[in-house]
Design a protein around this motif. Structure first.
Motif, PDB file in Angstrom:
ATOM      1  N   GLU A   1       0.824  -1.200   0.000  1.00 40.04           N
ATOM      2  CA  GLU A   1       0.000   0.000   0.000  1.00 40.04           C
ATOM      3  C   GLU A   1       0.860   1.252   0.000  1.00 40.04           C
ATOM      4  O   GLU A   1       0.435   2.326   0.431  1.00 40.04           O
ATOM      5  CB  GLU A   1      -0.955  -0.023   1.203  1.00 40.04           C
ATOM      6  N   SER A   2       2.100   1.111  -0.476  1.00 40.80           N
ATOM      7  CA  SER A   2       3.024   2.227  -0.659  1.00 40.80           C
ATOM      8  C   SER A   2       3.398   2.296  -2.129  1.00 40.80           C
ATOM      9  O   SER A   2       3.085   1.394  -2.921  1.00 40.80           O
ATOM     10  CB  SER A   2       4.292   2.038   0.182  1.00 40.80           C
ATOM     11  N   GLU A   3       4.112   3.356  -2.476  1.00 46.53           N
ATOM     12  CA  GLU A   3       4.495   3.522  -3.876  1.00 46.53           C
ATOM     13  C   GLU A   3       5.437   2.422  -4.346  1.00 46.53           C
ATOM     14  O   GLU A   3       5.357   1.960  -5.472  1.00 46.53           O
ATOM     15  CB  GLU A   3       5.151   4.893  -4.064  1.00 46.53           C
ATOM     16  N   ARG A   4       6.331   1.974  -3.429  1.00 46.13           N
ATOM     17  CA  ARG A   4       7.336   1.005  -3.864  1.00 46.13           C
ATOM     18  C   ARG A   4       7.917   0.276  -2.673  1.00 46.13           C
ATOM     19  O   ARG A   4       8.188   0.871  -1.638  1.00 46.13           O
ATOM     20  CB  ARG A   4       8.453   1.738  -4.625  1.00 46.13           C
TER      21      ARG A   4
ATOM     22  N   THR B   1       5.090  -2.587  -6.513  1.00 45.16           N
ATOM     23  CA  THR B   1       4.438  -1.284  -6.491  1.00 45.16           C
ATOM     24  C   THR B   1       3.060  -1.414  -5.859  1.00 45.16           C
ATOM     25  O   THR B   1       2.605  -2.509  -5.533  1.00 45.16           O
ATOM     26  CB  THR B   1       4.316  -0.715  -7.912  1.00 45.16           C
ATOM     27  N   TRP B   2       2.420  -0.290  -5.714  1.00 45.24           N
ATOM     28  CA  TRP B   2       1.122  -0.192  -5.049  1.00 45.24           C
ATOM     29  C   TRP B   2       0.144  -1.262  -5.556  1.00 45.24           C
ATOM     30  O   TRP B   2      -0.036  -1.431  -6.750  1.00 45.24           O
ATOM     31  CB  TRP B   2       0.530   1.192  -5.285  1.00 45.24           C
TER      32      TRP B   2
END
Length: 291
Positions: free
Chosen positions: A254-257, A273-274
């Motif tokens: 649930e983060s960009e990377r 990735t997300w």
């Protein structure tokens, strides 16, 4: 007609090799070391010890067998074959570095500096290689851990797998293991085998003041620990360690990377990735370490 076995000798560049590559000449290396309170003779002695061990091993290979050699830095580009016998020369950590690239080939660990190495995985001296090659002997099957993403990326490790942000700062994800589920924000998590339970995993175990019974090297279980979980209205800290037996651990990013790497080799990693998902389980493969 069967293919003759191939002995693949794995080693890493010595400190002297690296210093010469950086400074160019022996004189410059000596000056650099002396300015930092170190002695060139010590570095040269360890270099000579490795070179002598490599010569001893090469001479011990049966004449009708094939030979190969690869340095640690080139492991991710080297193709091991099913008929290979892998001889790892150096420290225990080098065995872990090699393990992720193997498919159950036998591994002989050679210790060139018993005064400095624990010898947990590098159990033999160079002079023993000839007999070990001719009579492989009993092997310990050491448990490995494997991470697999939902887009088909896979990675194996002998000690542990790290999952988290490349910056080692904070990432958000949902963790699910052993029937429990929690949204978390942390600097990542580590899933370790019994072999890795004496390293990074043990450090986390101590920091957590954990009462978990860590697995042994040949045990099938895995231990996992979350690093620096952060409490917030949307993230929890109640589920930050556990043991995995038959089932694995699932994670949704649930983060960009986020990145995934094994046994400290950050350059050979998976990237997520997300919205992507990852599962971490016991691998079907083992490290076949000659006892």
């Amino acid at each position: 007609m069967s293919i003759a076995p191939r002995v693949v000798v794995v080693h890493r560049a010595t400190e002297l090799d690296e210093l010469l590559a950086r400074h160019g000449t022996r004189g410059q290396v000596e000056f650099f070391l002396r300015s930092r309170g170190r002695d060139l003779a010590e570095v040269e002695a360890r270099h000579s010890s490795l070179q002598q061990a490599l010569s001893t091993i090469t001479a011990a290979v049966p004449v009708d067998w094939r030979q190969g050699r690869v340095e640690r830095a080139d492991l991710d580009r080297f193709l091991f074959g099913p008929e290979d016998v892998v001889v790892v020369v150096g420290q225990d950590g080098l065995v872990a570095n090699v393990a992720k690239y193997l498919d159950d080939q036998p591994v002989i660990g050679i210790d060139t500096d018993p005064a400095r190495n624990p010898g947990v995985l590098v159990r033999h001296r160079p002079e023993a290689v000839g007999d070990l090659l001719r009579s492989a002997g009993p092997q310990d099957l050491l448990t490995m851990v494997e991470a697999a993403s939902d887009d088909g990326q896979r990675l194996r490790a002998l000690n542990e797998v790290f999952v988290g942000p490349a910056s080692h700062q904070t990432a958000r994800y949902t963790l699910e293991a052993e029937g429990r589920r929690e949204a978390q924000a942390s600097s990542g998590l580590v899933v370790a085998t019994g072999t890795g339970a004496t390293g990074w995993c043990r450090s986390l175990w101590l920091e957590h003041h954990s009462r978990l019974a860590l697995p042994g090297p040949t045990d099938p279980g895995l231990a996992w620990f979350v690093r620096e979980a952060w409490p917030s209205p949307a993230t929890g800290t109640t589920y930050t360690e556990g043991l995995l037996e038959a089932a694995g651990l699932a994670l949704r990013v649930e983060s960009e990377r986020m990145v995934v790497f094994g046994d400290g080799i950050e350059t050979d990693r998976l990237e997520l990735t997300w919205g992507q998902s990852l599962t971490v389980t016991r691998s079907e493969h083992h490290l076949h370490l000659v006892a």
